[in-house]
Enzyme design. Structure first.
Site, PDB file in Angstrom:
ATOM      1  N   GLU A  25       1.719  -2.748  -4.250  1.00  0.00           N
ATOM      2  CA  GLU A  25       1.940  -3.023  -2.629  1.00  0.00           C
ATOM      3  C   GLU A  25       2.594  -3.933  -2.190  1.00  0.00           C
ATOM      4  O   GLU A  25       1.784  -4.461  -1.979  1.00  0.00           O
ATOM      5  CB  GLU A  25       1.596  -2.426  -1.914  1.00  0.00           C
ATOM      6  CG  GLU A  25       2.296  -1.554  -0.297  1.00  0.00           C
ATOM      7  CD  GLU A  25       1.441  -0.705   0.492  1.00  0.00           C
ATOM      8  OE1 GLU A  25       1.205   0.093   0.344  1.00  0.00           O
ATOM      9  OE2 GLU A  25       1.803  -1.069   1.386  1.00  0.00           O
ATOM     10  N   LYS A  51      -6.044   4.502   5.089  1.00  0.00           N
ATOM     11  CA  LYS A  51      -4.858   4.641   3.568  1.00  0.00           C
ATOM     12  C   LYS A  51      -4.723   3.188   4.419  1.00  0.00           C
ATOM     13  O   LYS A  51      -4.832   2.370   3.224  1.00  0.00           O
ATOM     14  CB  LYS A  51      -4.172   5.547   4.126  1.00  0.00           C
ATOM     15  CG  LYS A  51      -2.801   5.595   2.443  1.00  0.00           C
ATOM     16  CD  LYS A  51      -2.382   3.674   2.680  1.00  0.00           C
ATOM     17  CE  LYS A  51      -0.808   3.667   1.410  1.00  0.00           C
ATOM     18  NZ  LYS A  51      -0.830   2.920   1.305  1.00  0.00           N
ATOM     19  N   ASP A 104     -15.003   0.963  -9.825  1.00  0.00           N
ATOM     20  CA  ASP A 104     -14.171   2.095  -9.023  1.00  0.00           C
ATOM     21  C   ASP A 104     -13.780   2.934  -8.563  1.00  0.00           C
ATOM     22  O   ASP A 104     -14.128   3.519  -7.183  1.00  0.00           O
ATOM     23  CB  ASP A 104     -15.771   3.464  -9.611  1.00  0.00           C
ATOM     24  CG  ASP A 104     -15.204   4.322  -9.951  1.00  0.00           C
ATOM     25  OD1 ASP A 104     -14.172   5.286  -9.263  1.00  0.00           O
ATOM     26  OD2 ASP A 104     -15.576   6.419 -10.479  1.00  0.00           O
ATOM     27  N   HIS A 164       8.202  -6.310   5.596  1.00  0.00           N
ATOM     28  CA  HIS A 164       8.229  -5.805   4.056  1.00  0.00           C
ATOM     29  C   HIS A 164      10.070  -6.888   3.698  1.00  0.00           C
ATOM     30  O   HIS A 164      10.092  -6.255   2.862  1.00  0.00           O
ATOM     31  CB  HIS A 164       8.318  -4.147   4.353  1.00  0.00           C
ATOM     32  CG  HIS A 164       7.162  -3.891   3.962  1.00  0.00           C
ATOM     33  ND1 HIS A 164       7.137  -3.615   3.315  1.00  0.00           N
ATOM     34  CD2 HIS A 164       6.565  -3.020   5.144  1.00  0.00           C
ATOM     35  CE1 HIS A 164       5.891  -2.571   3.041  1.00  0.00           C
ATOM     36  NE2 HIS A 164       5.428  -2.202   3.917  1.00  0.00           N
TER      37      HIS A 164
HETATM   38  C1  MEV Z   1       1.041   1.459   4.486  1.00  0.00           C
HETATM   39  O1  MEV Z   1       0.668   0.896   2.510  1.00  0.00           O
HETATM   40  C2  MEV Z   1      -0.167   1.495   5.777  1.00  0.00           C
HETATM   41  C3  MEV Z   1       0.336   1.429   7.016  1.00  0.00           C
HETATM   42  O2  MEV Z   1       0.975   2.610   6.884  1.00  0.00           O
HETATM   43  C4  MEV Z   1      -1.385   1.601   7.473  1.00  0.00           C
HETATM   44  C5  MEV Z   1      -1.377   2.343   9.368  1.00  0.00           C
HETATM   45  O3  MEV Z   1      -0.494   2.659   9.171  1.00  0.00           O
HETATM   46  O4  MEV Z   1      -1.862   1.806   9.867  1.00  0.00           O
HETATM   47  C6  MEV Z   1       0.681   0.115   7.392  1.00  0.00           C
END
Ligand code: MEV
Length: 439
Positions: free
Chosen positions: A83, A267, A283, A381
């Protein structure tokens, strides 16, 4: 890493070979280890021994996040991830953290849980009492199954019995064996121990044993990290530091009350933790399972981090999560690049690795919340996207950054424009654009 540093302003601008040279110098990598970085490490034969039905290999970028100071130690963070922006954001957050002395991290002893499920018990409390009375016999049987872990100082650390009088399959008892696995991730050791102890549990209780397997909710094997950042360090050209902190606290508050946001919040944390897990041959599914189960341990899915403002106005953050990771056994040793990653980290215990990963998770969350609370995440990005477009237009070497910067400055990230800029750049006597953006 005494005498070494993880701080390298403009590291991302170096050509790839120069980055490898610098990391190799910092980590003391041999020429053979450096070669592994370019050829992907794992041979086809090695891959064929790792899993079944192999038909090839699958490469991913191996990157290094810079600027980390954890428990006073300069640490380069190896990351395997596809990513864009994650490595850059992490390095940026680690630089911000240095303003408050870096990250302070700690961890529990490496104790895993193994579960033994027992059915057909007419009196659950009586069975539980019988098990408690036989704890020394259970210890002896368990430790005899893993002599190498015992020799390294690990072994049986106790047990818990949990009664489920009412389940869809009827009453059942679950024995949790608590087992110190030292520097291993521990799945193999714990599964071996559960299978070795199960017949004894059946004899003691008179019941029928079904499952004998570790639990991925490794809540006795947590790692945590904290950071403190003064508001000045968070200031941007458009936002005063106090306002950035306020935005971060508001984002945190949403994650506290709303599982939809908490999932995304966590995430982002796992973007960092998983990338280190992959690089070190750990793992990551086990880590993910443990992290999300821990996030929901009180009945509502919540963020794995907390952020607050102290009396002096500085931002404080803390992360805490189970981290069942190893530096011996499994792919940590079978994958040649995992060994290189561990050498770059310079860790000598599984606990140290878990502490670094906790700090990486906290830093990733800081990066995401800071970006979300200010300019949004798309700018970062955009810059990476612009680099990809510049390369697609045929730019090479230093041309890539120059064209990417110009595309971003013009807010016109299109292939046709990148081609025009490349022509302009190659045609100009000075090697620059008319209205080049100051860095
Ligand atoms: C993107 O991979 C992760 C984010 O969405 C995490 C977040 O919103 O805190 C940027």
């Amino acid at each position: 890493m005494s005498g070494r540093t993880s701080r390298y302003p403009g590291f991302y601008r170096l050509p790839l070979e120069a980055r490898v040279r610098w990391v190799a110098e910092q980590a003391g990598l041999t020429p053979e280890e450096q070669a592994l970085l370019s050829n992907g490490g794992l041979t086809l034969e090695e891959a064929d021994h790792l899993v079944e039905n192999v038909i090839g290999r699958f490469a991913l970028p191996f990157a290094v996040a810079v600027n980390f100071l954890i428990n006073g130690r300069e640490i380069l963070i190896p990351m395997v991830i596809e990513e864009p922006s994650v490595v850059a954001a992490l390095s940026h957050a680690a630089r911000l953290a240095r303003a408050g002395g870096g990250f302070h991290a700690g961890s529990d002893e490496p104790i895993m849980r193994g579960q033994i499920q027992v059915m057909d018990l007419p009196d659950l409390p009586a069975a539980a009492r019988a098990i408690e009375e036989q704890i020394e016999a259970i210890r002896t049987t368990a430790e005899a199954a893993t002599p190498s872990i015992v020799a390294r100082g690990g072994g049986f650390r106790g047990l818990e019995t949990i009664l489920f009088p009412d389940t869809p399959a009827g009453p059942m008892l679950v024995v949790h064996l608590l087992y110190d696995v030292r520097d291993a991730m521990g799945a193999n050791a714990v599964n071996t121990v559960c299978e070795a102890v199960a017949p004894l549990i059946a004899r003691i209780t008179g019941g029928r044993v079904v499952l004998r397997i570790l639990s991925n909710l490794a809540d006795r094997r947590r790692a945590w990290a904290e950071v403190r950042i003064p508001p000045e360090a968070l200031e941007t050209p458009d936002f005063p530091g106090d306002l950035v902190i306020q935005g971060i606290l508001e984002a945190q508050a949403l994650a506290e009350v709303d599982p939809y946001r908490a999932a995304t919040h966590n995430k982002g944390i796992m973007n960092g933790i998983d990338a280190v897990a992959l690089a070190t041959g750990n793992d990551w599914r086990a880590i993910e399972a443990g992290a999300h189960a821990y996030a929901a341990r009180n009945g509502q899915y919540r963020p794995l981090t907390r952020w607050w403002r102290d009396e002096g106005g500085a931002l404080h953050g803390r992360i805490e999560l189970p981290l069942a990771v190893g530096i011996v056994g499994g792919a940590t040793q079978a994958h040649p690049l995992a060994r290189v990653a561990l050498k770059i980290l310079g860790v000598s215990s599984a606990r140290e690795l878990a502490e670094i990963m906790a700090a990486v998770g906290l830093a990733q969350n800081l990066a995401a919340l800071r970006a979300l609370a200010t300019e949004g995440i798309q700018r970062g990005h955009m810059e990476l996207h612009a680099r990809q477009i510049a390369m697609a237009a045929g730019a090479a070497g230093q041309e890539i950054d120059r064209i990417a910067q110009q595309l971003v400055a013009e807010r016109n990230i299109r292939l046709a424009r990148a081609r025009e800029l490349l022509q302009e750049l190659r045609g100009s006597a000075t090697g620059g654009f008319d209205q080049e953006r100051a860095e």
